[in-house]
Design an enzyme around this catalytic site. Structure first.
Site, PDB file in Angstrom:
ATOM      1  N   THR A 224       1.891  -6.222  -2.958  1.00 23.18           N
ATOM      2  CA  THR A 224       1.974  -6.280  -4.418  1.00 23.18           C
ATOM      3  C   THR A 224       3.429  -6.506  -4.780  1.00 23.18           C
ATOM      4  O   THR A 224       4.345  -6.236  -4.001  1.00 23.18           O
ATOM      5  CB  THR A 224       1.516  -4.968  -5.097  1.00 23.18           C
ATOM      6  OG1 THR A 224       2.481  -3.968  -4.811  1.00 23.18           O
ATOM      7  CG2 THR A 224       0.136  -4.546  -4.635  1.00 23.18           C
ATOM      8  N   ALA A 225       3.579  -6.988  -5.997  1.00 18.39           N
ATOM      9  CA  ALA A 225       4.932  -7.278  -6.445  1.00 18.39           C
ATOM     10  C   ALA A 225       5.732  -5.990  -6.613  1.00 18.39           C
ATOM     11  O   ALA A 225       6.950  -5.991  -6.554  1.00 18.39           O
ATOM     12  CB  ALA A 225       4.895  -8.049  -7.764  1.00 18.39           C
TER      13      ALA A 225
ATOM     14  N   ASP B  70      16.038 -30.866  -8.403  1.00 15.54           N
ATOM     15  CA  ASP B  70      15.831 -29.440  -8.230  1.00 15.54           C
ATOM     16  C   ASP B  70      15.468 -29.181  -6.782  1.00 15.54           C
ATOM     17  O   ASP B  70      14.704 -29.935  -6.192  1.00 15.54           O
ATOM     18  CB  ASP B  70      14.685 -28.968  -9.131  1.00 15.54           C
ATOM     19  CG  ASP B  70      15.191 -28.691 -10.523  1.00 15.54           C
ATOM     20  OD1 ASP B  70      16.365 -28.286 -10.652  1.00 15.54           O
ATOM     21  OD2 ASP B  70      14.429 -28.893 -11.476  1.00 15.54           O
TER      22      ASP B  70
ATOM     23  N   LYS C 297       5.567  -4.526   6.689  1.00 15.06           N
ATOM     24  CA  LYS C 297       6.462  -5.693   6.672  1.00 15.06           C
ATOM     25  C   LYS C 297       6.802  -5.949   5.209  1.00 15.06           C
ATOM     26  O   LYS C 297       5.922  -5.831   4.350  1.00 15.06           O
ATOM     27  CB  LYS C 297       5.733  -6.903   7.257  1.00 15.06           C
ATOM     28  CG  LYS C 297       6.460  -8.197   7.138  1.00 15.06           C
ATOM     29  CD  LYS C 297       5.558  -9.304   6.598  1.00 15.06           C
ATOM     30  CE  LYS C 297       5.370  -9.176   5.092  1.00 15.06           C
ATOM     31  NZ  LYS C 297       4.416 -10.099   4.535  1.00 15.06           N
TER      32      LYS C 297
ATOM     33  N   ARG D  57       6.317  -4.607  -2.780  1.00 15.47           N
ATOM     34  CA  ARG D  57       6.979  -5.665  -2.025  1.00 15.47           C
ATOM     35  C   ARG D  57       6.813  -5.472  -0.511  1.00 15.47           C
ATOM     36  O   ARG D  57       7.699  -5.752   0.282  1.00 15.47           O
ATOM     37  CB  ARG D  57       8.469  -5.767  -2.396  1.00 15.47           C
ATOM     38  CG  ARG D  57       8.661  -6.078  -3.886  1.00 15.47           C
ATOM     39  CD  ARG D  57      10.020  -6.616  -4.159  1.00 15.47           C
ATOM     40  NE  ARG D  57      11.048  -5.629  -3.864  1.00 15.47           N
ATOM     41  CZ  ARG D  57      12.338  -5.902  -3.854  1.00 15.47           C
ATOM     42  NH1 ARG D  57      12.757  -7.133  -4.108  1.00 15.47           N
ATOM     43  NH2 ARG D  57      13.223  -4.972  -3.579  1.00 15.47           N
TER      44      ARG D  57
END
Lengths: 558, 714
Positions: free
Chosen positions: B405-406, B333, B422, B409
């Site tokens: 945060t997700a 992987d 950024k 982004r």
């Protein structure tokens, strides 16, 4: 020119001739056994014997063919000898006794050609040509067929099919042995070997041109043609009792060298056939190098011990001349002796019993190695490949992979078959020798006492079990005990190993190939050749060391 | 004793990029540096020999001995010589030979006992974890009943809360909990186990530290992972491997050959005029049969498994270990194995009229509030490449930090009316447009170029008095682990092809594959693709090894010849593979291959050594037996041994001592270095072939010198 130089020059000439024949003959053999076309004469034969040459056989079928054909051969040859007394063209010889007829029938069918009879005093034209000569051809062809089946086992994948025994047998005879033997016979006739069907001649005995008063008998016969296939098929059964020391069989130094060439040419060339058929001539060269190293090494040792032997008689004569023909000399006799014992030939142009103690031991050891350098027609190649499998198994582990040879894994089944193969002849030789020494009567056949007497018996069982056929002259082998036990040794020593070879071939042919990587043991490299030579000498040599110590070594080191 | 890797699991995988990276191994710091991952020498303590002595004597039972054909022959020989010594009790020679033959057998048993002893300690630790637990079985009506852990059946649902020991192997079907798995892995940091996904498997004997989970039992009591582990390390479940069986057959046939050579000798000797006693014949036989390898064969096998256990890998069968040596294709992987888990900032590319330094400054500022590894890497790059000192958040006053945060982004900071951001390209462009700015054309172009080269572009934007605009692009790329290139080079020399497996697009995959130096790659790989690749390689006769952890890896793990499941993986994956890596470190696959090779090499080397030894023994014994009747044979006494008795005795003693001398080697394994087969063969042949030929000449001579000092012998 000194005798040593003469010997070395003959050796060089022989090597050069073998080298010249190697590529064309090896390639031709590969073509013969890979072609799918049949010659017209072959088609007639197939029709005659009711065989379909295009059916692929798995190993049991192939083996059944080998065994059925050989059993029929033994029966036919046995009957022919038993009926000789009533057959025409038999020079008035009577029928052969049952035990000797059994021994001789087995001997010729197994490519051994051990002879417990005197050719010129026992076998007439019919038995010689219709019986013995025929087996000289077909027993050699059977050997090549089994070797080719094993090679196909390496070359083929995901099939259990090994080719067709009848096609391999017939092709071996029709396309290879008959044409080559015909040419060789003409050469031998040109050298002076006889070729006729004349009867027995009474002639006077002469010494230095003066009549000695007595008389002797000379037989005629189809000698040159018999002689050609005798050497070419690594058979070795002489027309005359004196075998290739007889001037009618082997008249000149040139014919002598030519006969050695005939002995070696097919077994060596088969390594190229093998290389071509498995798709890598280099693999063939590695096997050739192994065979060549042992053969050359043995020959050099033999010449050394025969030339350099000490003692006043030897020093005056310039070597150990006892039992050797002055026509050939010590050098050529040494080459003949190692060539005939390292193949399954057993023809002799000098008497191995009269060689020095160590020289006799070299001849014995040559057979004990299993006659694989270069060995009999076919049997040499398959014997050597079995040793390669064993060597690969031990050494292959040392590169950190499950051992593989020519892209085939050497697993449990393969090693079981190879291990059984290498057990057969030592078991026969040692057990029968021990019985012969332990029982009261067999020892009566010895001519000599002490270590040399023991060597006679050890030699006989070694020769029979390995299908060589040469004798340590001196032993009276025409007794019921020896005819029977040596016959058994020849039978078991020939066909039991063939069972394992064909089973191994079948098992290999079923495998899928493993691709070679940088992690694979390179079996075409000199390192592997060295390893194989070492494995052969250590494994088979060690088996016989105690027996050799009590025979030739005890005599030679005394 | 073992090397543990430290493993931290975070409840969430934080990503600052738009490209999803495969998560499971992303935060596995590799404990071993690749270059250290050599198959090292195991530990061998001479005290173990003494400790294992009782076991060695217990193994003298013929029912145990018969399993090793070579040593069984020695055992029978020892019985025979002892019996014959009783018949002639005044003959000291018979007694001494008998004693040394028995020692030969005991030494062989000792080798095996020592090898087994090393596993026993590990098994004892495991047994402690396997205390009888009381399980809380969930009934259909929602109520619970208390049953013994041993009464659980497959399919039962059990409840575990903080402090409970998990009663059996199973999958979490409800809830999430942190679990202490130190009983199995030796790693004290807790791990997260949760329902669904690839981290649902729990192991019986481990302890829940927090929260409540419902577990569906997947194995019967007595067959749990921990039970199997105990069996494995104790060697109770040990079966002979195919290669070991094949070698045993060869050794048995050599034994038969030498048995024949010895058994047929008496009539030959009688004819020569000397009588061989049974004691002498047995001594000769024992010296000739391959006792060295016969004695050490099973110890080598056990030690091979043990070396894996020491590296926290459990092989479910010895066959798998052997197959590991044969592997010619490795599927690795990308993430966690070839590359570090996270992408890292590699360069700052300015757009419009800005300078690199400006971009670096803005990028650093905006990344201070981004605690993800990617965010940290921006700060690090700014410092290393542009000398920007890392500013601490406390240094700046009156600022508002916008954390990553997700959902958004993006990360950034608002300071003195200047807003710096950024983040992922899409998010930043949307933000700039929302602020009323425009996006320079080359920003798009550069971002595309970075994508094409296999990297991930992050945009840096600012909104100040000049308006909102994009300043530049941060190039994030996968970082290949140190030393991987060399590692793959070594593998290539060993004849092993490496294939990188990645979910990335072919372009990205190719870039990383080239950089890492793998032979091939499989991009946008689905489980089906993997399976197809394995089958394709196998069809060509190759053996394939892979690692995997997800349920969707299970078919491929089962298909591969060596399938190493990560301990963090699902129970389906663990069932399917034939090895489990307790450290869940996929790089270990390479070590597993090396251990497999080392196992085979050790067997081959000792077999060669054992057979080569025979030559010297013949030179000792044959003149001793026959020089009296055939004086010429004394020339074979090249070692100049002092007397026939001493010669035979020295050979027997050497034969016994060499077993003990080689026990450490058989346990540690022959030194293995990744070189080509040719060089390896040359080296091992020299050491064990040539060495095996010469060593006994020296050894027997030395023993003879010592023996000849004893009055009445020399």
């Amino acid at each position: 020119m000194g005798p040593v130089l003469a010997g070395v020059l003959q050796l060089l000439a022989l090597v050069a001739a073998l080298a010249l024949a190697y590529v064309p003959l090896g390639s031709y053999l590969a073509k013969v056994y890979s072609s799918d076309r049949h010659w017209r004469v072959e088609k007639w034969i197939y029709k005659g014997i009711g065989a379909d040459p295009d059916t692929e056989m798995r190993w049991p079928a192939y083996l059944r063919g080998v065994l059925a054909f050989s059993v029929a051969g033994v029966l036919f040859l046995y009957l022919l000898q038993r009926l000789q007394g009533v057959l025409p063209g038999s020079l008035g010889f009577s029928s052969i006794d049952p035990d000797q007829a059994f021994n001789t029938a087995v001997s010729f069918v197994t490519n051994t050609n051990w002879q417990s009879y005197y050719g010129e005093q026992a076998m007439g034209h019919v038995v010689q040509t219709a019986g013995l000569a025929v087996q000289n051809f077909v027993s050699a062809a059977v050997g090549i067929a089994v070797a080719v089946a094993l090679v196909r086992g390496f070359a083929r994948s995901r099939t259990g099919e090994l080719g067709n025994f009848w096609a391999d047998l017939v092709r071996g005879v029709v396309r290879v042995l008959v044409p080559l033997a015909a040419v060789a016979a003409v050469v031998l006739v040109a050298c002076g070997a006889i070729q006729n069907f004349s009867g027995i001649h009474e002639v006077g005995q002469f010494l230095d041109g003066h009549s000695m008063g007595g008389s002797q008998q000379w037989n005629g016969g189809a000698v040159a043609s018999q002689e050609a296939i005798k050497e070419l098929g690594t058979n070795g059964g002489g027309y005359f009792n004196a075998n290739s020391a007889h001037p009618f069989e082997n008249p000149t130094p040139f014919s002598n060298l030519f006969e050695i060439f005939l002995i070696l040419v097919i077994p060596f060339a088969l390594t190229r056939t093998f290389g071509l058929m498995v798709g890598s001539v280099k693999q063939g060269y590695a096997i050739l190098a192994t065979m060549g190293t042992i053969w050359l090494g043995f020959t050099a040792l033999m010449m050394w011990t025969e030339f350099a032997h000490h003692g006043p008689a030897f020093e005056i004569a310039g070597g150990a001349y006892e039992g050797k023909e002055v026509r050939f000399g010590v050098g050529a006799s040494s080459i003949f002796a190692t060539s005939t014992t390292l193949t399954s030939t057993g023809a002799v142009d000098s008497f191995h019993s009269s060689f020095t103690g160590l020289g006799g031991g070299i001849a014995l050891l040559g057979m004990m190695l299993g006659e694989i350098a270069p060995g009999g027609t076919g049997s040499g190649l398959y014997g050597m490949l079995i040793m390669a499998v064993i060597a690969v198994f031990i050494a292959g582990l040392m590169v950190g992979r499950t051992p593989e040879y020519l892209g085939k894994k050497i697993g449990t089944r393969e090693i079981k078959l190879a291990a059984c193969y290498i057990l057969v002849t030592p078991a026969l030789v040692l057990v029968f020798t021990a019985f012969a020494m332990a029982l009261p009567t067999p020892a009566n056949s010895m001519t000599n006492s002490g270590a040399h007497g023991f060597s006679e018996i050890l030699y006989a069982y070694t020769s029979a079990s390995n299908n060589n056929g040469s004798a340590f002259a001196g032993l009276n082998a025409d007794t019921q005990w020896f005819n029977t036990t040596l016959g058994l040794c020849m039978l078991l020593g020939r066909f039991v190993p063939m069972v394992f070879v064909l089973a191994l071939a079948g098992s290999l042919a079923e495998q899928k190939p493993v691709p070679a990587t940088a992690g694979t043991l390179r079996t075409e490299k000199p390192l592997f050749t060295g390893l194989l030579v070492g494995a052969i000498l250590i494994i088979t040599g060690l088996t016989y060391f105690p027996a050799l110590a009590l025979g030739p070594l005890a005599e030679g080191l005394a | 004793m073992t090397t543990r890797t430290t493993r931290r699991e975070k409840p969430e995988d934080s990503m600052s990029t738009a490209t999803p990276t495969r998560a499971p191994h992303s935060d596995v710091p590799t404990g071993h540096k690749p270059a250290q991952g050599r198959v090292g020498a195991g530990l061998f303590d001479p005290k173990q020999l003494v400790k294992s002595l009782p076991d060695a004597f217990r193994k003298l039972d013929p029912r145990v001995m018969v399993k090793s054909p070579v040593m069984f022959v020695v055992w029978i020989g020892s019985v025979l010589t002892t019996v014959f010594s009783f018949e002639d009790p005044g003959d000291w020679f018979g007694w001494v030979i008998s004693a040394w033959l028995w020692l030969t057998v005991v030494f062989a048993n000792l080798a095996e006992a020592v090898a087994e002893g090393r596993g026993k300690a590990q098994a004892d630790t495991l047994r402690k974890a396997k205390t009888d637990t009381v399980a809380r079985r969930l009934l259909e009506n929602g109520s619970e009943e208390r049953v013994l852990g041993t009464d659980l059946r497959i399919g039962d649902l059990v409840v575990c809360e903080a402090g409970d020991v998990i009663p059996g192997d199973g999958d979490v079907v409800e809830g999430v909990a942190s679990v202490d798995e130190s009983a199995i892995t030796g790693e004290s940091a807790p791990v997260i186990r949760e329902s669904g996904g690839d981290r649902s498997a729990v192991t019986g004997g481990t302890k829940v530290l927090s929260d409540r989970i419902v577990i569906k039992i997947t194995t019967k009591p007595g067959e749990t992972f921990i039970d199997r582990m105990i069996n494995l390390v104790e060697g109770a479940a040990r079966q002979k491997t195919p290669n070991e069986i094949a070698l045993n057959i060869l050794l048995a046939s050599l034994t038969i050959v030498f048995l024949l050579a010895c058994a047929t000798l008496p009539p030959l000797a009688d004819y020569a005029g000397t009588h061989l006693t049974m004691v002498v014949l047995v001594a000769l036989l024992v010296c000739l049969i391959p006792t060295t390898i016969g004695a050490l064969l099973s110890a080598i096998g056990i030690a091979g498994m043990d070396r894996l256990v020491q590296r926290n890998v459990l092989a479910m069968s010895g066959r798998a270990v052997e197959a590991a040596g044969d592997v010619s294709t490795l599927l690795l992987d990308k993430t966690g194995t070839i590359t570090l888990g996270n992408r890292q900032a590699a360069e700052f590319v300015p757009v419009g009229g800005t300078t690199e330094a400006e971009v670096a400054d803005a990028a650093q500022l905006s990344s201070l509030a981004d605690e993800t590894p990617e965010g940290r890497s921006v700060v690090v790059l700014a410092k290393e490449k542009y000398g920007l000192r890392e500013r601490h958040r406390g240094e700046l006053v009156g600022v508002e930090w916008i954390a990553f945060t997700a959902q958004t982004r993006m990360s950034g900071v608002d300071v003195d009316g200047r807003k710096v951001r950024k983040g992922a390209a899409g998010s930043v462009i949307a933000w700039v447009e929302r602020q009323g700015g425009t996006v320079a054309e080359d920003a798009d172009r550069i971002a595309d170029r970075i994508s094409e080269a296999g990297g991930t572009p992050l945009l840096v934007a600012v909104d100040d008095e000049q308006g909102a605009r994009v300043l530049g692009v941060i190039h994030l790329k996968d970082v290949v682990k140190d030393g991987m290139r060399e590692r793959f080079e070594e593998l290539r020399r060993m004849g092993i092809k490496t294939v990188m497996i990645t979910g990335d697009n072919p372009l990205t995959a190719k870039a990383i594959a080239d950089e890492a130096g793998v032979d091939d790659f499989l991009a946008e790989a689905t489980p089906e693709d993997k399976m197809a690749l394995i089958k394709r390689e196998q069809a060509g006769g190759k053996l394939v090894a892979m690692t995997g952890d997800g349920t969707n890896d299970a078919p491929a793990l089962a298909q591969a010849d060596v399938g190493v499941a990560m301990n963090t993986g699902t129970s389906a994956a663990k069932e399917a593979g034939n090895m489990v890596d307790l450290d869940s470190n996929p790089t270990k696959l390479i070590e597993i291959v090396e251990i497999g090779k080392q196992l085979l090499i050790t067997r081959g080397a000792l077999t060669t050594f054992s057979i080569a030894n025979d030559v010297a023994k013949y030179f000792a014994i044959i003149p001793a037996l026959f020089a009296a009747v055939h004086p010429g044979l004394d020339k074979l006494n090249v070692m100049g041994l002092s007397s026939p008795d001493s010669a035979i005795l020295s050979a027997v003693i050497f034969n016994a001592l060499i077993i003990i001398a080689l026990v450490p080697l058989s346990l540690k394994g022959v030194r293995y270095r990744p070189v080509s087969a040719d060089r390896m063969l040359r080296r091992n042949l020299t050491i064990y072939g040539l060495g095996g030929l010469i060593a006994p000449f020296i050894g027997i001579k030395l023993i003879d010198l010592l023996i000849s000092l004893i009055p009445g012998i020399g």
